[in-house]
Motif scaffolding. Structure first.
Motif, short mmCIF file in Angstrom:
data_model
loop_
_atom_site.label_atom_id
_atom_site.label_comp_id
_atom_site.label_asym_id
_atom_site.label_seq_id
_atom_site.Cartn_x
_atom_site.Cartn_y
_atom_site.Cartn_z
N SER A 320 12.45 -44.04 -62.55
CA SER A 320 12.61 -43.44 -61.23
C SER A 320 11.47 -43.94 -60.35
N ASP A 321 11.81 -44.44 -59.16
CA ASP A 321 10.83 -45.01 -58.23
C ASP A 321 10.87 -44.20 -56.94
N VAL A 322 9.76 -43.53 -56.63
CA VAL A 322 9.68 -42.72 -55.42
C VAL A 322 8.51 -43.22 -54.57
N ASP A 323 8.64 -43.10 -53.27
CA ASP A 323 7.54 -43.50 -52.41
C ASP A 323 7.42 -42.56 -51.23
N ARG A 324 6.25 -42.62 -50.59
CA ARG A 324 6.02 -41.80 -49.40
C ARG A 324 5.14 -42.60 -48.44
N ARG A 325 5.60 -42.70 -47.19
CA ARG A 325 4.83 -43.35 -46.13
C ARG A 325 4.30 -42.27 -45.20
N THR A 326 3.00 -42.28 -45.02
CA THR A 326 2.36 -41.29 -44.15
C THR A 326 1.63 -42.00 -43.02
N VAL A 327 1.93 -41.61 -41.80
CA VAL A 327 1.27 -42.14 -40.62
C VAL A 327 0.67 -40.96 -39.87
N GLY A 328 -0.60 -41.09 -39.48
CA GLY A 328 -1.23 -39.97 -38.80
C GLY A 328 -2.37 -40.40 -37.90
N GLY A 329 -2.90 -39.44 -37.20
CA GLY A 329 -4.02 -39.73 -36.31
C GLY A 329 -4.74 -38.47 -35.92
N ARG A 330 -5.87 -38.67 -35.24
CA ARG A 330 -6.73 -37.55 -34.90
C ARG A 330 -7.65 -37.96 -33.76
N VAL A 331 -7.86 -37.06 -32.80
CA VAL A 331 -8.82 -37.26 -31.72
C VAL A 331 -9.64 -35.98 -31.60
N VAL A 332 -10.97 -36.12 -31.62
CA VAL A 332 -11.87 -34.97 -31.55
C VAL A 332 -12.95 -35.24 -30.52
N ALA A 333 -13.16 -34.30 -29.64
CA ALA A 333 -14.23 -34.37 -28.65
C ALA A 333 -15.26 -33.29 -28.95
N SER A 334 -16.54 -33.64 -28.79
CA SER A 334 -17.64 -32.69 -29.04
C SER A 334 -18.37 -32.41 -27.73
N PHE A 335 -18.68 -31.13 -27.54
CA PHE A 335 -19.39 -30.69 -26.34
C PHE A 335 -20.63 -29.92 -26.76
N ASP A 336 -21.74 -30.16 -26.07
CA ASP A 336 -23.01 -29.55 -26.44
C ASP A 336 -23.66 -28.96 -25.19
N TRP A 337 -23.61 -27.63 -25.08
CA TRP A 337 -24.28 -26.93 -23.99
C TRP A 337 -25.61 -26.41 -24.52
N SER A 338 -26.65 -27.22 -24.45
CA SER A 338 -27.99 -26.92 -24.96
C SER A 338 -27.92 -26.56 -26.44
N GLU A 339 -28.78 -25.65 -26.87
CA GLU A 339 -28.80 -25.24 -28.27
C GLU A 339 -27.96 -24.00 -28.51
N THR A 340 -27.33 -23.49 -27.48
CA THR A 340 -26.63 -22.21 -27.59
C THR A 340 -25.15 -22.38 -27.92
N TRP A 341 -24.48 -23.32 -27.26
CA TRP A 341 -23.04 -23.48 -27.43
C TRP A 341 -22.72 -24.90 -27.88
N LYS A 342 -21.92 -25.01 -28.92
CA LYS A 342 -21.42 -26.31 -29.37
C LYS A 342 -19.94 -26.16 -29.67
N LEU A 343 -19.15 -27.10 -29.18
CA LEU A 343 -17.71 -27.01 -29.33
C LEU A 343 -17.15 -28.34 -29.80
N GLN A 344 -16.23 -28.28 -30.76
CA GLN A 344 -15.42 -29.42 -31.16
C GLN A 344 -13.96 -29.07 -30.93
N ALA A 345 -13.25 -29.93 -30.23
CA ALA A 345 -11.85 -29.66 -29.93
C ALA A 345 -11.06 -30.95 -30.00
N GLY A 346 -9.78 -30.83 -30.35
CA GLY A 346 -8.98 -32.04 -30.44
C GLY A 346 -7.56 -31.77 -30.89
N ILE A 347 -6.89 -32.85 -31.25
CA ILE A 347 -5.53 -32.79 -31.76
C ILE A 347 -5.44 -33.67 -33.01
N ASP A 348 -4.55 -33.32 -33.91
CA ASP A 348 -4.27 -34.15 -35.08
C ASP A 348 -2.81 -34.01 -35.45
N GLY A 349 -2.33 -34.95 -36.22
CA GLY A 349 -0.94 -34.89 -36.63
C GLY A 349 -0.61 -35.96 -37.64
#
Length: 702
Positions: A320-349
């Motif tokens: 029995s021969d089985v296969d799987r093709r996976t295609v994906g991606g990801r984008v992440v942006a980082s924001f740094d408001w001094s030492e108090t606030w740090k945010l990472q946000a993005g999309i993936d799929g």
């Protein structure tokens, strides 16, 4: 001529990689040994990776470790407290974290996903991972991050490579050779070179073993042979920008004691493209983007690594021969408001397509499987958006939280419109008759929210951090729960199975000073629509169904340096689960486990011992399980003692050795798969663990 000797010649002819690796190492070792200066190093042999920060373990996959250094990703993970492995043979086991398996553990390889193809789970994602080709493995336990994709109810595992821009034209090399009992031999090289503008990395490995023996001297059908080659080419026009193109390929074979077939092929092909750009001193201070393609082509047969059994249900050669093709991606942006606030946000799929075909060997009674057309049986995908925020409330107080939403979809092909009692697309009637059923295609989709919030506090009086966090994650049913070997592939089941919803509280404490590192963590969770697998029994087909469940557990670790030379460490892991719908235990829960280690290290040589104690497990649900295995009944406790030692030849070369299972104990882990009882092998209830194993490893680096 025996089957084994024929395979050995074929392997030599078709696998030039290990011999090229060996030649390269032998060429470099003499020059390395010429330098006799000694430098302080960490412990030579790793026996208990410790939790570095709340719920996070970071370990070096290249470092020698006991038990014998890993052949695949699951082998490495089982050395981390909280993990177990479901053994099926000698390699390609399935990792278990806090009693949870499969897609409940989100595993990423350099930021990308790879999915296995076998409906019987012969090739989990970790089967395609060679740990020594990576620089760092990070484990985040529980639903305590949203950055790395959906469904991480048990945790997230990241296999990653490090990068630092070259300041001058530089080249580096790492390599290792491993030899051990049962014909074990591994070779690895990792060569890197670059200038301030461009760089190139090439890494390769080969790992091989014959059948091992358990403590009673019984041979277990378990041999394997695998190789991998990966390369990356990068451009770094300045200190803040990197573009990298990577590609890799691997293949191998593995014999299985749990199945009527073996893995005759584990072909992996990977391509990736990454972009990273930093913006120092800006609020929007970093952007990361990547695309990846991973392909797995897995062949199962009953004739490459064994002879077909005429008395079995598969008396003739079949594949029995089985296969799987996976295609994906990801984008992440980082924001740094001094030492108090740090945010990472993005999309993936990601999106993947699964196909299969069947047949036999060329010239056999069945058509040659490679000449058959592939049949698509499933298409699955997801798209998610996420954000994770760190808020420094005060000097010693932090609040970390995140949220994500995922849209998942699946399409099944040739689903039966009537539940089948045989699992073969027809309902059995009296006298060998079958009720005809129609086949249909169908799609489904779900939108699933997830999130967490965690509070961390550093105590003023001591180097101690306490934390508490609550997380919620919803997990879409995976391929094996919708279309796998042990479930009913009907339209009704496909549409009825609901996403799993886990809400979990994690609490713990971290302590670290010059001599002592200690941590303890505990968790309790409520799982609505937990996906349970009822395994086939008698005339009843297996099925996946939703139940309500409760989970709980704890892990702890301590490492103490008595002085410059003596160090002791100990870890503890316990997992518990209850099926609240049926008022019985959750199946496949590993029992209480403790490890005790003691090491003497002079800075030049070291010697150490590891004593692993596992309790008996009487809380079982026989015939129920997960996508990998089922409860077979209670299991006995056991203790295994191992020894290790090492010698730092100089700053570039280290020799390490070990004797695992010193007293040749015969035992099996509670979660191990059932043994199918092959001709020429002694049958046991579960696949037994290896008996006494001796190994020797040489690592070089310059």
């Amino acid at each position: 001529m025996s089957v084994r000797s024929t395979q050995g010649r074929a392997c030599f002819a078709a696998r030039p990689l290990p011999y090229l690796i060996s030649a390269a190492l032998y060429a470099v070792v003499p020059s390395v040994l010429a330098d006799n200066n000694v430098q302080t190093f960490p412990t030579i042999v790793v026996t208990a990776p410790m939790q570095e920060s709340p719920l996070t373990v970071i370990t070096d996959p290249k470092a020698p470790r006991q038990p014998v250094p890993a052949s695949d990703g699951a082998d490495l993970l089982k050395t981390i407290p909280g993990f177990s492995t479901i053994r099926k043979g000698g390699s390609n086991g399935d990792p278990v974290l806090r009693g949870m398996v499969g897609s409940r553990i989100n595993i990423l390889i350099d930021g990308g996903q790879i999915g296995g193809g076998c409906p019987g789970r012969m090739d989990p994602p970790t089967a395609y991972i060679s740990p020594q080709l990576y620089d760092r493995v990070t484990v985040i336990k529980g639903p305590q991050t949203v950055l790395y994709g959906p469904g991480n109810s048990a945790g997230t595992v990241l296999f990653e490579r490090d990068f630092k821009r070259y300041t001058t034209t530089t080249a580096s090399f790492e390599g290792s050779l491993l030899g051990g009992s049962f014909g074990r031999n591994d070779q690895m090289i990792d060569a890197r070179a670059g200038t301030p503008d461009v760089y190139m990395d090439v890494s390769a490995n080969h790992t091989h073993s014959q059948d091992y023996e358990d403590g009673d001297g019984n041979r277990v059908h378990s041999r394997w042979d695998r190789w991998n080659v990966d390369a990356a080419l990068g451009w770094t026009p300045d200190d803040n920008t990197r573009v990298e193109l990577s590609a890799g390929k691997g293949n191998g074979q593995a014999a299985y004691a749990f199945s009527s077939m073996d893995g005759a092929q584990f072909l992996r092909e990977s391509v990736g493209l990454k972009f990273e750009h930093d913006r120092p001193d800006a609020v929007f201070n970093r952007i990361e983007a990547q695309l990846y393609y991973n392909y797995a082509d897995h062949v199962m047969d009953n004739y490459t690594l064994r002879q077909p059994d005429p008395a079995s249900m598969m008396p003739m050669p079949m594949a029995s021969d089985v296969d799987r093709r996976t295609v994906g991606g990801r984008v992440v942006a980082s924001f740094d408001w001094s030492e108090t606030w740090k945010l990472q946000a993005g999309i993936d799929g990601s999106s993947n397509v699964h196909t299969g075909r069947m047949g036999g060997p060329a010239g056999g009674m069945l058509p040659y499987y490679r000449d058959q057309p592939r049949h698509r049986d499933a298409r699955m995908g997801s798209l998610g958006a996420f954000g994770e925020l760190t808020w420094q409330l005060a000097e010693r107080n932090r609040l970390i939280g995140g949220a994500r939403v995922d849209h998942a979809q699946a399409r099944g092909y040739d689903l039966t419109t009537t539940t089948s009692s045989t699992g073969m697309g027809g309902m059995s009637m009296g006298g060998g008759m079958h009720m005809p059923v129609s086949l249909v295609d169908a799609s489904r989709n779900d939108t699933m929210p997830s999130g967490f919030i965690r509070y961390e506090h550093d105590l003023a009086a001591s180097p101690t951090t306490v934390y508490a966090g609550i997380g919620h994650v919803e997990r879409f049913p995976d391929y094996w729960e919708l279309f796998g070997r042990h479930v009913d592939k009907s339209l009704n089941s496909f549409l009825k199975l609901q996403p799993e919803k886990t809400t979990q509280l994690d609490v713990g404490l971290q302590y670290r000073d010059t001599n002592l590192k200690a941590w303890v963590s505990g968790y309790v969770g409520e799982v609505h629509d937990f996906i349970l697998i009822d395994y086939p029994s008698g005339m009843n087909a297996g099925q996946a169904r939703n139940i309500n469940a409760r989970t709980a557990g704890a892990e702890a670790g301590l490492a103490y340096a008595f002085n410059d030379r003596w160090k002791a460490d100990t870890t503890l892991a316990w997992a518990w689960g209850e099926n609240r719908t049926d008022h019985q235990p959750l199946p496949q829960m590993p029992p209480l486990e403790a490890r005790f280690g003691l090491t003497y290290d002079t800075g030049v040589w070291s010697v150490g011992g590891l004593w692993r104690i596992v309790a008996a497990q009487h809380r079982v649900a026989v015939g129920e399980g997960n996508i990998v295995g089922q409860d077979l009944g209670p299991s006995a406790g056991f203790g295994v003692f191992s020894l290790n030692g090492g010698y730092r030849i100089n700053r570039q070369a280290t020799l390490s050795a070990g004797i695992d299972n010193l007293f040749n104990k015969t035992y099996a882990e509670h979660v191990n798969a059932a043994n199918v009882g092959l001709v020429g092998y002694v049958n046991t209830l579960r696949v037994n663990e290896p008996g006494r194993t001796i190994w020797l490893k040489l690592d070089v680096k310059y």
